[in-house]
Design a protein around this motif. Sequence first.
Motif, PDB file in Angstrom:
ATOM      1  N   MET A   1      23.684  -2.954  -1.258  1.00 18.23           N
ATOM      2  CA  MET A   1      22.057  -3.479  -1.402  1.00 18.23           C
ATOM      3  C   MET A   1      21.229  -2.751  -0.624  1.00 18.23           C
ATOM      4  SD  MET A   1      21.667  -6.095  -3.460  1.00 18.23           S
ATOM      5  CE  MET A   1      20.117  -6.753  -2.851  1.00 18.23           C
ATOM      6  N   GLN A   2      21.534  -2.344   0.510  1.00 18.86           N
ATOM      7  CA  GLN A   2      20.788  -1.488   1.487  1.00 18.86           C
ATOM      8  C   GLN A   2      20.660   0.029   0.901  1.00 18.86           C
ATOM      9  OE1 GLN A   2      18.793  -2.386   3.778  1.00 18.86           O
ATOM     10  NE2 GLN A   2      17.882  -0.384   4.012  1.00 18.86           N
ATOM     11  N   ASN A   3      21.833   0.558   0.356  1.00 23.96           N
ATOM     12  CA  ASN A   3      21.943   1.994  -0.147  1.00 23.96           C
ATOM     13  C   ASN A   3      20.984   2.070  -1.481  1.00 23.96           C
ATOM     14  OD1 ASN A   3      23.415   2.714   1.859  1.00 23.96           O
ATOM     15  ND2 ASN A   3      25.538   2.476   0.778  1.00 23.96           N
ATOM     16  N   ARG A   4      21.141   0.857  -2.215  1.00 29.93           N
ATOM     17  CA  ARG A   4      20.531   1.205  -3.484  1.00 29.93           C
ATOM     18  C   ARG A   4      18.913   0.584  -3.360  1.00 29.93           C
ATOM     19  NH1 ARG A   4      23.929   0.157  -7.835  1.00 29.93           N
ATOM     20  NH2 ARG A   4      22.122   0.289  -9.181  1.00 29.93           N
ATOM     21  N   PHE A   5      18.429  -0.105  -2.446  1.00 31.93           N
ATOM     22  CA  PHE A   5      17.065  -0.563  -2.206  1.00 31.93           C
ATOM     23  C   PHE A   5      16.980  -0.309  -0.697  1.00 31.93           C
ATOM     24  CE2 PHE A   5      19.038  -3.238  -5.589  1.00 31.93           C
ATOM     25  CZ  PHE A   5      18.461  -2.785  -6.604  1.00 31.93           C
ATOM     26  N   PRO A   6      16.688   0.960  -0.394  1.00 29.34           N
ATOM     27  CA  PRO A   6      16.365   1.025   1.111  1.00 29.34           C
ATOM     28  C   PRO A   6      14.754   0.515   1.357  1.00 29.34           C
ATOM     29  CG  PRO A   6      16.465   2.961   0.058  1.00 29.34           C
ATOM     30  CD  PRO A   6      16.877   2.193  -1.147  1.00 29.34           C
ATOM     31  N   GLU A   7      14.461   0.774   2.535  1.00 32.78           N
ATOM     32  CA  GLU A   7      13.270   0.146   2.883  1.00 32.78           C
ATOM     33  C   GLU A   7      12.199   1.209   2.311  1.00 32.78           C
ATOM     34  OE1 GLU A   7      12.691   0.040   7.210  1.00 32.78           O
ATOM     35  OE2 GLU A   7      14.313  -1.644   7.558  1.00 32.78           O
ATOM     36  N   THR A   8      12.392   2.175   2.034  1.00 31.54           N
ATOM     37  CA  THR A   8      11.375   3.119   1.611  1.00 31.54           C
ATOM     38  C   THR A   8      11.152   2.884   0.045  1.00 31.54           C
ATOM     39  OG1 THR A   8      12.986   4.871   0.952  1.00 31.54           O
ATOM     40  CG2 THR A   8      11.662   5.165   2.987  1.00 31.54           C
ATOM     41  N   SER A   9      12.202   2.469  -0.885  1.00 33.37           N
ATOM     42  CA  SER A   9      12.188   2.243  -2.091  1.00 33.37           C
ATOM     43  C   SER A   9      11.485   0.834  -2.250  1.00 33.37           C
ATOM     44  CB  SER A   9      13.445   2.224  -2.711  1.00 33.37           C
ATOM     45  OG  SER A   9      14.167   3.636  -2.744  1.00 33.37           O
ATOM     46  N   THR A  10      11.997  -0.008  -1.436  1.00 31.20           N
ATOM     47  CA  THR A  10      11.147  -1.270  -1.422  1.00 31.20           C
ATOM     48  C   THR A  10       9.922  -1.397  -1.153  1.00 31.20           C
ATOM     49  OG1 THR A  10      13.192  -2.282  -0.658  1.00 31.20           O
ATOM     50  CG2 THR A  10      11.274  -3.588  -0.441  1.00 31.20           C
ATOM     51  N   GLU A  11       9.385  -0.573  -0.094  1.00 27.26           N
ATOM     52  CA  GLU A  11       7.876  -0.416   0.059  1.00 27.26           C
ATOM     53  C   GLU A  11       7.360   0.273  -1.197  1.00 27.26           C
ATOM     54  OE1 GLU A  11       5.066   1.973   3.119  1.00 27.26           O
ATOM     55  OE2 GLU A  11       7.054   2.898   2.805  1.00 27.26           O
ATOM     56  N   LEU A  12       7.969   1.135  -1.802  1.00 24.37           N
ATOM     57  CA  LEU A  12       7.220   1.843  -3.043  1.00 24.37           C
ATOM     58  C   LEU A  12       6.958   0.702  -4.146  1.00 24.37           C
ATOM     59  CD1 LEU A  12       6.222   4.406  -4.469  1.00 24.37           C
ATOM     60  CD2 LEU A  12       8.429   4.901  -4.908  1.00 24.37           C
ATOM     61  N   LEU A  13       8.010  -0.162  -4.297  1.00 21.56           N
ATOM     62  CA  LEU A  13       7.705  -1.026  -5.374  1.00 21.56           C
ATOM     63  C   LEU A  13       6.666  -2.001  -5.118  1.00 21.56           C
ATOM     64  CD1 LEU A  13      11.729  -1.489  -6.397  1.00 21.56           C
ATOM     65  CD2 LEU A  13       9.723  -0.273  -7.723  1.00 21.56           C
ATOM     66  N   LEU A  14       6.653  -2.426  -3.886  1.00 18.96           N
ATOM     67  CA  LEU A  14       5.844  -3.735  -3.476  1.00 18.96           C
ATOM     68  C   LEU A  14       4.487  -2.830  -3.372  1.00 18.96           C
ATOM     69  CD1 LEU A  14       7.518  -5.118  -0.278  1.00 18.96           C
ATOM     70  CD2 LEU A  14       7.172  -6.002  -2.331  1.00 18.96           C
ATOM     71  N   LEU A  15       4.266  -1.746  -3.136  1.00 21.26           N
ATOM     72  CA  LEU A  15       2.789  -0.847  -3.299  1.00 21.26           C
ATOM     73  C   LEU A  15       2.476  -0.734  -4.985  1.00 21.26           C
ATOM     74  CD1 LEU A  15       3.144   2.121  -0.808  1.00 21.26           C
ATOM     75  CD2 LEU A  15       1.885   0.136  -0.417  1.00 21.26           C
ATOM     76  N   LEU A  16       3.469  -0.644  -5.654  1.00 19.75           N
ATOM     77  CA  LEU A  16       3.164  -0.546  -7.035  1.00 19.75           C
ATOM     78  C   LEU A  16       2.630  -2.043  -7.803  1.00 19.75           C
ATOM     79  CD1 LEU A  16       6.217   1.600  -8.302  1.00 19.75           C
ATOM     80  CD2 LEU A  16       3.630   2.316  -8.108  1.00 19.75           C
ATOM     81  N   SER A  17       3.141  -3.062  -6.984  1.00 20.64           N
ATOM     82  CA  SER A  17       2.818  -4.487  -7.362  1.00 20.64           C
ATOM     83  C   SER A  17       1.398  -4.692  -7.191  1.00 20.64           C
ATOM     84  CB  SER A  17       3.595  -5.346  -6.604  1.00 20.64           C
ATOM     85  OG  SER A  17       3.281  -5.539  -5.149  1.00 20.64           O
ATOM     86  N   CYS A  18       0.590  -3.758  -6.454  1.00 19.52           N
ATOM     87  CA  CYS A  18      -0.795  -4.059  -6.218  1.00 19.52           C
ATOM     88  C   CYS A  18      -1.584  -3.660  -7.624  1.00 19.52           C
ATOM     89  CB  CYS A  18      -1.227  -3.099  -5.250  1.00 19.52           C
ATOM     90  SG  CYS A  18      -0.527  -3.624  -3.499  1.00 19.52           S
ATOM     91  N   LEU A  19      -0.874  -3.076  -8.362  1.00 19.04           N
ATOM     92  CA  LEU A  19      -1.543  -2.650  -9.585  1.00 19.04           C
ATOM     93  C   LEU A  19      -1.222  -3.828 -10.889  1.00 19.04           C
ATOM     94  CD1 LEU A  19      -0.752   0.988 -10.061  1.00 19.04           C
ATOM     95  CD2 LEU A  19      -3.147  -0.100  -9.573  1.00 19.04           C
ATOM     96  N   ASP A  20      -0.748  -4.818 -10.752  1.00 20.37           N
ATOM     97  CA  ASP A  20      -0.250  -6.009 -11.331  1.00 20.37           C
ATOM     98  C   ASP A  20      -1.573  -6.322 -11.796  1.00 20.37           C
ATOM     99  OD1 ASP A  20       0.802  -8.042 -12.720  1.00 20.37           O
ATOM    100  OD2 ASP A  20       2.040  -8.713 -11.303  1.00 20.37           O
TER     101      ASP A  20
END
Length: 335
Positions: A141-160
């Motif tokens: 899970m950590q390899n597939r969803f590292p903190e950088t990728s998680t941060e990126l997706l959370l930032l993208l959610s601001c455009l929802d």
Amino acid sequence: MSFKNVHDDGASNDNRGIAASLIEKMENYQFVFVMYLMRRLLGITNELSLALQQNDQNIVQAMRLIEAVKVQLQDLRETGWEAFLEQVRSFCEGNSIPVPNMEDHMRIRGRSRREGQVITHFHHYRVEIFCEVIDLIAQEMQNRFPETSTELLLLLSCLDPRDSFSKFNIHKLLRLAELYPEDFTMTERMMLEDQLATFIYDVRHDPDFINVGDLGGFARKMVETGKHIIFPLIYRLIELALVLPVATASVERVFSAMNIVKTDLRNKMGDEWMNDSLVVYIEREVFATIDNEAILQRFQKMQTRRMQLPPLSLTHMPHISSTNAGIGSSSSMHK
């Protein structure tokens, strides 16, 4: 038909012997322990797996599921051992399966009797199976969803766009632009801050954007209203936001499809051929809309070939007159 029926009513000794062997292996504490563990872990990750394979992803929901899975795995590892062990023990006792004493010793697998190295059942089941399997999944899970990728997706959610852009956050979107230095220069990032402030006021008061429910519809509405020209930097952010979830879904769908496309009979398939086959299989809804004749003609025109491929249907056949075919003409009859 159960293994018990096969064992009792099997037509041959081989079938009865195989059934007896399988029954013996299944009526074993370790088998039950592993099955209960896999059932529990698959139950924890099931919703996340289904969500990541959807074509139209809800980024916010996906991020929540990722965090939920990580928390549940950690909680199971730290506090779930006793309850889990009790479930396994209760099942075994209810089905007359011997339960080992966790304090008793057992020989280490793979070691000869002369070496005499032993461990307790507790160590074997708690450390070597329970914790190790959970740690492997948590690491994946950590390899597939590292903190950088998680941060990126959370930032993208601001455009929802749902709930009148309730997740909109200027500072997080500026951070998103910083993650793409090749797409946003320093000057453009300064301009972006001003555009974002004007943009959010504009779309929240524009009736055309009231019923927009997803990012794809949001991008289409911007083009329809011409706002992609007025706010080009924000539209660029939206384009980036639309690409990432598709890539994430494609990766998950590739792993699911790989076992179907690359079978034992195709185990020597080259990477390029396998990639092409996977694309066609995964995006089969798209390819179903393409006329086969167009594919055939595309293949024909890729290079000079020794023969012309025939059309797939009569509607594509060139008109052949009786004169050209030499049918019914006096000259052909004389010949």
